[in-house]
Design a protein around this motif. Sequence first.
Motif, short mmCIF file in Angstrom:
data_model
loop_
_atom_site.label_atom_id
_atom_site.label_comp_id
_atom_site.label_asym_id
_atom_site.label_seq_id
_atom_site.Cartn_x
_atom_site.Cartn_y
_atom_site.Cartn_z
N ALA A 230 74.85 52.50 -31.21
CA ALA A 230 73.49 53.02 -30.99
C ALA A 230 73.13 53.19 -29.52
CB ALA A 230 72.48 52.09 -31.66
N SER A 323 80.83 40.70 -37.10
CA SER A 323 80.26 41.98 -36.70
C SER A 323 81.27 42.71 -35.82
CB SER A 323 78.99 41.75 -35.90
OG SER A 323 79.33 41.25 -34.62
N PRO A 354 72.37 47.47 -28.28
CA PRO A 354 70.95 47.85 -28.35
C PRO A 354 70.09 46.69 -28.83
CG PRO A 354 72.08 48.54 -30.31
CD PRO A 354 73.14 47.91 -29.46
FE1 HC0 Z 1 74.60 47.55 -33.99
FE2 HC0 Z 1 76.80 46.87 -34.88
S1 HC0 Z 1 75.70 48.71 -35.54
S2 HC0 Z 1 74.90 45.67 -35.20
O1 HC0 Z 1 73.15 47.90 -34.78
O2 HC0 Z 1 77.68 46.36 -37.51
O3 HC0 Z 1 73.58 45.79 -31.91
O4 HC0 Z 1 74.71 49.99 -32.37
O5 HC0 Z 1 76.90 47.24 -32.18
O6 HC0 Z 1 78.32 44.50 -33.84
O7 HC0 Z 1 79.15 48.54 -34.52
C1 HC0 Z 1 73.88 46.55 -32.66
C2 HC0 Z 1 74.55 49.06 -32.94
C3 HC0 Z 1 76.32 47.23 -33.17
C4 HC0 Z 1 77.79 45.39 -34.25
C5 HC0 Z 1 78.32 47.88 -34.62
C6 HC0 Z 1 77.37 46.50 -36.50
#
Ligand code: HC0
Length: 568
Positions: A230, A323, A354
């Motif tokens: 993002a 994640s 973000p």
């Molecule tokens: Fe996100 Fe992710 S999509 S949480 O919103 O899953 O912060 O952009 O990086 O880790 O890829 C945030 C955004 C990230 C992670 C990814 C996920």
Amino acid sequence: MVTLTIDNRKISVPEGTTIMKAAASVGIMIPHLCYLEGINEISACKVCVVEMQGKTKLITACNNPVEEGMVLFTNSPKVRSVRRTNVELILSQHNSNCATCVRSGNCNLQKLSNDLGIIDIPYEKEITEMPWNNSFPLIRDFGKCIKCMRCVQFCDKVQDLHIWDVQNTGSRTTVDVSRNRRIEESDCSICGQCITHCPTGALRERDDTAKVFRALADPETITVVQVAPAVRAAWGEALDLPAYMATEGRMAAALKKIGFDYVFDTNFSADLTIMEEGNELLARLADPEEKRWPMFTSCCPAWVRFLKSQYPDMADHLSTAKSPQQMFGAVAKSYFAEKIGADPGKICSISIMPCVSKKMEATLPDMYSAGGGADVDIVLTTREFARLVRAEHIAPALLTEEAFDSPLGESTGAGVIFGVTGGVMEAALRTAYYCVEGVNPPADTFSDVRGFEGRREAEFSLGGRTLRTCTVSGLKNARDLIEDLRAGTVHYDFVEVMACPGGCVGGGGQPILDGVEMADVRGPRLYKLDEQRPLRFSHDNPGIKKLYAEYMGAPLGEKAHQLLHTHN
Ligand code: HC0
Ligand code: SF4
């Protein structure tokens, strides 16, 4: 319709329209400070006062509806004088050290004071300062709080966590953590939404840019940076770079110019997350004994923290997949360290997110899995990234686009859309379909999961069974969903939750445009990138295939389990 006169102009607007909106509909902008549409319409600041013919007392425009025959003046001498006094009174309780404020240049109070020509404050300054734990990812500066109530209302109404409340009385009135708790004792999810809805610098993230500069300056340290999906949809906003210039290539070029040794992409590990989480979903579906339905996504740390604090008995519904941020860190300090023959302890792994809660996620006990200290050492928000660019005196518009480095820089369209609500679900479904059917479906088969309404259900047929999905963003929506699940009124197999409305594109670490929600502007930027990618399925990412072949073995295998999954 109601007919009225504003600044000598006769207008008609629907009944119930506020004076502020009626004026705006004909291009008359009434200044305001505390107002936040639909969330905070309480006239706490009294900046939006207007004069009504026949009345001595001024009235506020944000929360008073129009009346038939009203005659209003939005900038009469009386209005100007009272408005000015109201702002001067706010300033008398505000620590106006703009030169050292993160919001300087992006602060509504600063702009308003300037617009009104206030250069002296005729009242004695009376500023309330209170102690705060400055190691916490979310920082409150009491001296800058103007008691506008936006943070209180946003946390109450949108996130349903009620972390803030008004404390004390009279000139010592301030906003602090509710029920006399310290922030670290509260259930704050660290979503950062109160920061992005604060009109001043009273709320901000912990600034970690100095740590990054230290790592960059150390010749012994190998700096490896990853950028979240993002961030690319929003970084330009903080640097006055128009969207068409704020490309991924220019963002990578800015990072290289700053001096990071390796510039990689969280999209790569988003693809990796899909391989693990998609296979985990299929494994759960194949197990007749499995009771933990629905499976919840686990990539948003604010959501994970919310679930563990509010509904701990449901924490085992979470996917165990880490994640993308954390998978990236674990891969950087294991596979990649081995590839370049480096000691993982010499790698400084930095992420640009973000998000504010990612700062907390990186310190969780499970996130030290690759033997080189924390898998992710430093987390910066998009706003801190912009500060880094400015501190290096880089003019991004003048940079020539560059590619991310290899091998952790390759990604697919499925990885890009992680940053928008519904994206993780859609990416997972694309790969789950392939795993079950053996062929790729058309890439947009699952686009029913897209949408910014906060909660969206869809059904798909997969391997002869119906898969019921739900996508949620915003924690109040998450709480409502869980209550419905517990009441048995809804049934799903797979649920994606993002704490911030609209997903990470609307994240608490993103650039702030006061009073404007940007998620539905930034989201389509990510869908466009997905559309333009030659590869749109995570399992087709050549870097991911290589990672499994050379190092990780199979999804959900032993090594993957150790590095890519949580165990608590
Ligand atoms: Fe996100 Fe992710 S999509 S949480 O919103 O899953 O912060 O952009 O990086 O880790 O890829 C945030 C955004 C990230 C992670 C990814 C996920
Ligand atoms: Fe509430 Fe989120 Fe702010 Fe915490 S970070 S106080 S949960 S809005």
